[in-house]
Design a protein around this motif. Sequence first.
Motif, PDB file in Angstrom:
ATOM      1  N   VAL A 216       0.710  -1.244   0.338  1.00  0.00           N
ATOM      2  CA  VAL A 216       0.025   0.134  -0.058  1.00  0.00           C
ATOM      3  C   VAL A 216       0.554   1.412   0.398  1.00  0.00           C
ATOM      4  CG1 VAL A 216      -1.540   1.002   1.160  1.00  0.00           C
ATOM      5  CG2 VAL A 216      -1.779  -1.236   1.372  1.00  0.00           C
ATOM      6  N   GLU A 217       0.308   2.352  -0.570  1.00  0.00           N
ATOM      7  CA  GLU A 217       1.823   3.536  -0.878  1.00  0.00           C
ATOM      8  C   GLU A 217       0.793   5.011  -0.443  1.00  0.00           C
ATOM      9  OE1 GLU A 217       3.142   3.142  -5.389  1.00  0.00           O
ATOM     10  OE2 GLU A 217       5.139   2.074  -4.185  1.00  0.00           O
ATOM     11  N   GLY A 218      -0.729   4.501  -0.237  1.00  0.00           N
ATOM     12  CA  GLY A 218      -1.187   6.137   0.281  1.00  0.00           C
ATOM     13  C   GLY A 218      -2.193   5.789  -0.536  1.00  0.00           C
ATOM     14  N   VAL A 219      -3.128   7.320  -0.088  1.00  0.00           N
ATOM     15  CA  VAL A 219      -4.964   7.370   0.448  1.00  0.00           C
ATOM     16  C   VAL A 219      -4.550   9.086  -1.054  1.00  0.00           C
ATOM     17  CG1 VAL A 219      -6.911   7.995   0.433  1.00  0.00           C
ATOM     18  CG2 VAL A 219      -5.895   5.426   1.350  1.00  0.00           C
ATOM     19  N   ASP A 220      -5.277   9.261  -1.928  1.00  0.00           N
ATOM     20  CA  ASP A 220      -5.701  10.385  -2.175  1.00  0.00           C
ATOM     21  C   ASP A 220      -6.808  10.409  -1.673  1.00  0.00           C
ATOM     22  OD1 ASP A 220      -3.107  11.420  -3.264  1.00  0.00           O
ATOM     23  OD2 ASP A 220      -3.644  10.581  -5.203  1.00  0.00           O
ATOM     24  N   ALA A 221      -7.432  11.704  -1.126  1.00  0.00           N
ATOM     25  CA  ALA A 221      -8.901  11.495  -0.703  1.00  0.00           C
ATOM     26  C   ALA A 221      -9.585  13.040  -1.228  1.00  0.00           C
ATOM     27  CB  ALA A 221      -8.888  12.678   1.056  1.00  0.00           C
ATOM     28  N   PHE A 222     -10.763  12.482  -1.411  1.00  0.00           N
ATOM     29  CA  PHE A 222     -11.421  13.876  -1.944  1.00  0.00           C
ATOM     30  C   PHE A 222     -12.705  13.933  -1.523  1.00  0.00           C
ATOM     31  CE2 PHE A 222      -8.672  12.197  -5.145  1.00  0.00           C
ATOM     32  CZ  PHE A 222      -8.047  13.753  -5.747  1.00  0.00           C
ATOM     33  N   ALA A 223     -14.176  14.873  -1.627  1.00  0.00           N
ATOM     34  CA  ALA A 223     -14.658  14.640  -1.434  1.00  0.00           C
ATOM     35  C   ALA A 223     -15.467  13.488  -1.567  1.00  0.00           C
ATOM     36  CB  ALA A 223     -15.380  16.225  -1.332  1.00  0.00           C
ATOM     37  N   ARG A 224     -15.886  12.845  -3.015  1.00  0.00           N
ATOM     38  CA  ARG A 224     -16.535  12.027  -2.595  1.00  0.00           C
ATOM     39  C   ARG A 224     -15.542  10.545  -3.420  1.00  0.00           C
ATOM     40  NH1 ARG A 224     -18.035  16.139  -5.753  1.00  0.00           N
ATOM     41  NH2 ARG A 224     -19.764  17.262  -6.584  1.00  0.00           N
ATOM     42  N   VAL A 225     -14.486  10.584  -3.324  1.00  0.00           N
ATOM     43  CA  VAL A 225     -14.305   8.642  -3.690  1.00  0.00           C
ATOM     44  C   VAL A 225     -12.559   9.249  -2.602  1.00  0.00           C
ATOM     45  CG1 VAL A 225     -12.708   9.521  -5.959  1.00  0.00           C
ATOM     46  CG2 VAL A 225     -13.119   7.815  -4.887  1.00  0.00           C
ATOM     47  N   LEU A 226     -12.170   7.829  -1.788  1.00  0.00           N
ATOM     48  CA  LEU A 226     -10.391   8.085  -1.718  1.00  0.00           C
ATOM     49  C   LEU A 226     -10.128   6.709  -2.703  1.00  0.00           C
ATOM     50  CD1 LEU A 226     -11.423   6.367   2.021  1.00  0.00           C
ATOM     51  CD2 LEU A 226     -10.976   8.928   1.186  1.00  0.00           C
ATOM     52  N   VAL A 227      -8.848   7.853  -2.919  1.00  0.00           N
ATOM     53  CA  VAL A 227      -8.373   6.296  -4.161  1.00  0.00           C
ATOM     54  C   VAL A 227      -6.659   6.083  -3.228  1.00  0.00           C
ATOM     55  CG1 VAL A 227      -6.796   7.439  -6.408  1.00  0.00           C
ATOM     56  CG2 VAL A 227      -9.174   8.829  -5.745  1.00  0.00           C
TER      57      VAL A 227
ATOM     58  N   MET B 232     -13.236   3.686  -3.976  1.00  0.00           N
ATOM     59  CA  MET B 232     -13.756   3.664  -2.411  1.00  0.00           C
ATOM     60  C   MET B 232     -14.407   4.898  -3.252  1.00  0.00           C
ATOM     61  SD  MET B 232     -13.613   2.331   1.037  1.00  0.00           S
ATOM     62  CE  MET B 232     -13.061   4.031   1.855  1.00  0.00           C
ATOM     63  N   PRO B 233     -15.942   4.866  -3.566  1.00  0.00           N
ATOM     64  CA  PRO B 233     -16.671   5.992  -3.314  1.00  0.00           C
ATOM     65  C   PRO B 233     -17.240   6.062  -2.178  1.00  0.00           C
ATOM     66  CG  PRO B 233     -17.402   4.518  -5.000  1.00  0.00           C
ATOM     67  CD  PRO B 233     -16.914   3.980  -4.366  1.00  0.00           C
ATOM     68  N   ILE B 234     -17.291   7.281  -1.450  1.00  0.00           N
ATOM     69  CA  ILE B 234     -17.677   7.820   0.171  1.00  0.00           C
ATOM     70  C   ILE B 234     -18.720   7.832  -0.387  1.00  0.00           C
ATOM     71  CG2 ILE B 234     -17.353   9.741   1.982  1.00  0.00           C
ATOM     72  CD1 ILE B 234     -14.740  10.070   0.509  1.00  0.00           C
ATOM     73  N   ASP B 235     -20.121   7.542   0.507  1.00  0.00           N
ATOM     74  CA  ASP B 235     -21.511   7.666   0.993  1.00  0.00           C
ATOM     75  C   ASP B 235     -21.352   8.878   1.951  1.00  0.00           C
ATOM     76  OD1 ASP B 235     -23.930   7.476   0.950  1.00  0.00           O
ATOM     77  OD2 ASP B 235     -23.825   5.849   1.426  1.00  0.00           O
ATOM     78  N   PRO B 236     -22.342   9.941   1.464  1.00  0.00           N
ATOM     79  CA  PRO B 236     -22.523  10.736   2.163  1.00  0.00           C
ATOM     80  C   PRO B 236     -23.081  10.731   3.109  1.00  0.00           C
ATOM     81  CG  PRO B 236     -23.328  11.271  -0.190  1.00  0.00           C
ATOM     82  CD  PRO B 236     -22.867  10.134   0.202  1.00  0.00           C
ATOM     83  N   ASP B 237     -24.278   9.860   3.028  1.00  0.00           N
ATOM     84  CA  ASP B 237     -25.296   9.345   4.550  1.00  0.00           C
ATOM     85  C   ASP B 237     -24.432   8.123   5.199  1.00  0.00           C
ATOM     86  OD1 ASP B 237     -27.320  11.163   3.105  1.00  0.00           O
ATOM     87  OD2 ASP B 237     -27.385   9.362   2.032  1.00  0.00           O
TER      88      ASP B 237
ATOM     89  N   ARG C  88     -15.706  -1.360  -0.887  1.00  0.00           N
ATOM     90  CA  ARG C  88     -15.051  -1.963  -1.031  1.00  0.00           C
ATOM     91  C   ARG C  88     -13.678  -1.133  -2.143  1.00  0.00           C
ATOM     92  NH1 ARG C  88     -12.817  -6.996   0.260  1.00  0.00           N
ATOM     93  NH2 ARG C  88     -12.205  -7.399  -2.078  1.00  0.00           N
ATOM     94  N   PHE C  89     -12.418  -1.125  -2.173  1.00  0.00           N
ATOM     95  CA  PHE C  89     -11.830  -0.588  -3.085  1.00  0.00           C
ATOM     96  C   PHE C  89     -11.854  -1.314  -4.237  1.00  0.00           C
ATOM     97  CE2 PHE C  89      -9.875   1.986   0.135  1.00  0.00           C
ATOM     98  CZ  PHE C  89      -9.402   3.517  -0.063  1.00  0.00           C
ATOM     99  N   GLU C  90     -12.574  -1.142  -5.483  1.00  0.00           N
ATOM    100  CA  GLU C  90     -12.358  -1.370  -6.643  1.00  0.00           C
ATOM    101  C   GLU C  90     -11.094  -1.324  -7.534  1.00  0.00           C
ATOM    102  OE1 GLU C  90     -14.318  -3.671  -7.377  1.00  0.00           O
ATOM    103  OE2 GLU C  90     -14.906  -4.106  -5.516  1.00  0.00           O
TER     104      GLU C  90
END
Length: 737
Positions: free
Chosen positions: A357-368, A382-387, A397-399
Amino acid sequence: MSAFDATSRTSAPTPPVAERRPHRREHHGRVFVDDYEWLRDKDAPETREYLEAENAYTDAMTADLKPLEDEVYEEIRSRVKETDMSVPVRSGGWWYFSRTEEGRSYAKHCRVPVPQQYVDDPADPAGWAPPEVSPDVELPGEQLLMDGNAEAEGHEYFALGAFSVSQDGTMLAWATDTEGDERYTLRFRSLDPEVTAPDEEVSGIAAGVTWSRDGRYVFYVTVDDAWRPDTVWRHRLGTTRDDDDKVFHEPDESYWIGVGETRSEKYLQIAAGSKITTEVWCLDSSDPAGEFWCVRPREEGVEYDVEHAVIGGEDRFIITHNDGAPNYVVAEAPAGPIEGPLRDLRTLVEHRDDVRVEGVDAFARVLVLGYREGALPRFALMPIDPDSTAGTGEYTRFEPVEFDEELFTSGPGSNPEWNSPVLRFGYGSFVTPGRVYSLDLATGERTLLREQEVLGGYDPSGYVQRRDWATAGDGTRVPISLVMSNDTAARVDSGEQVPTLLYGYGSYESSIDPAFSVARLSLLDRGMAYAVAHVRGGGELGRLWYENGKTLTKRNTFTDFVDCARHLIDSGLTAPDRLVAEGGSAGGLLMGAVANLAPELFAGIQAVVPFVDPLTSILMPELPLTVIEWDEWGDPLHSEEVYDYMASYAPYENIEAKDYPAILAVTSLNDTRVLYVEPAKWVARLRAVAPSANSADRPVLLRCEMSAGHGGVSGRYERWRQTAFEYAWTVRTAGAG
């Protein structure tokens, strides 16, 4: 009296012979007499004179290569679209891009405004389709932010160390280096006629600057006498440097520091890290004059980084760490200081022995998620569910994002906007020119924004890439990447041994990933195969791959490379008189060690800014970066075991009176990472000890750029010329057509 004998006046060039001035070095009762340590005095006239004589000798010995060098240079230039532009990147209310023009070495940096309707509705994917930018055609509202050619005028060397626009888009902070020593001068420029730029500059800083959200402050880093980034400063626009606040200082000489911010711009961050330990400090960006606080105090051997996400309306930290997990895991926690072990946090991505694992980029709608599997860099979403409920709800799950080629490089591209409905990512391989895609996060649709254009009719179907494996002496399987033309592959299949360039690095957990190169076509089209030995010490196969090629296991790096060379020879791909090895910086150490271990396997060895005198350097804590390097190589100053181990492989100290292949060493006078003195001493000692180093058919050559740094010459035409020279040497040495 000169400190060396210059080239003779006979018809055959004679190499300079450096004067021997014995210098005694003693540690742990071991004595080494260094005859050429006097070359460390950079300002001494005899040092400059010697380096100039080496350059003259190299010029004389390679004069017959000039037609081939010119030919390769023109080939490189003919394949490049010299008048071109980058794909615009959206940040704030602007699209930012750069233009290059034929005959000009540096880029012009430009921007155009995003239409107001898309600024008002950032969720509309249509507003994230970049404008069409054409060469020589100015877009409506286009603004020139900086012309690198104008800024470089009058300087032999020019590099940008910072280019950052304030969040409101009105002010540019930029920093330049005109020596090659990676010391930059920070300046400001107004991008709005209604705003006046402060008439001030800050000199002697490290690369990079970070704006506060309100645009009133910039944060920058300075280095100590050993070139170690050690202090973060806060500069308020409109004040002098004397008024700047020291906001963080790292006294531990084994740590570097850097300053930045989360993509959400919620937090400013300072990261302090050694080779094996990290510590992150944060500050709410709405209070830029406040005090940074520590996320979690450093613990030796534990590395972590922190990203910010908003889940269920709550601020969360997404943390990638190796606490109890050699290949790292991803966890999450409430935003704030963390008490207790990181291993106790809620895990999002579990540890796997076969995935790094090399890291995660976080956005409003998704984690990369960035990760490495099968010695290839990959990413998953991995989409982030706002609810969802932060900390308790189930995450999707990360796809993985899948691709078709056997060898490739993929990963997120330039994505400065946290709330973007699309993700920009890059893709390429040894045979596929670099591509830029946009991925719609709602639909998963990919849009190809651009593929690197290769002029002259390049056809990727005319080339083949594949993965091979060598077996090391201890039974470890070592991956090799190969690329060649179809014609060359057919010759190999018919039993012909072809000229081959074998590249290696193998340090710092850095990976050499499949990537396209316009210049490399000049080798492939001349019937050469290009191979990469993914030796231990790199990061291709996870953290343990790195751990088993550093400190007291470093020799694995060298023997792996030798075993890869033997495999290519034994498999029938090439032969010793057709095989050239290449490596740079720490990979130059690899080249020096390999030259001593198995010179009979190579027709030539090219070492670029090579770290070939590691023991001398690592024994001198006053030198740039030395103490930081102890976690990578060991500390021979205080450990007898480490001293003896490094002495057993140090290229400079292990030169013997035996036949060496032809050697080309390339260095730069102003390099602050690997000092020019290392290859200069190495070449001088090779000539003194090994008779073959003075021969016309296997000469040892040194080229020293007198106004450049670790990255070599600046300017694209100068870099192409340097590459053309090195490739011409490689082609001749390998006996290619």
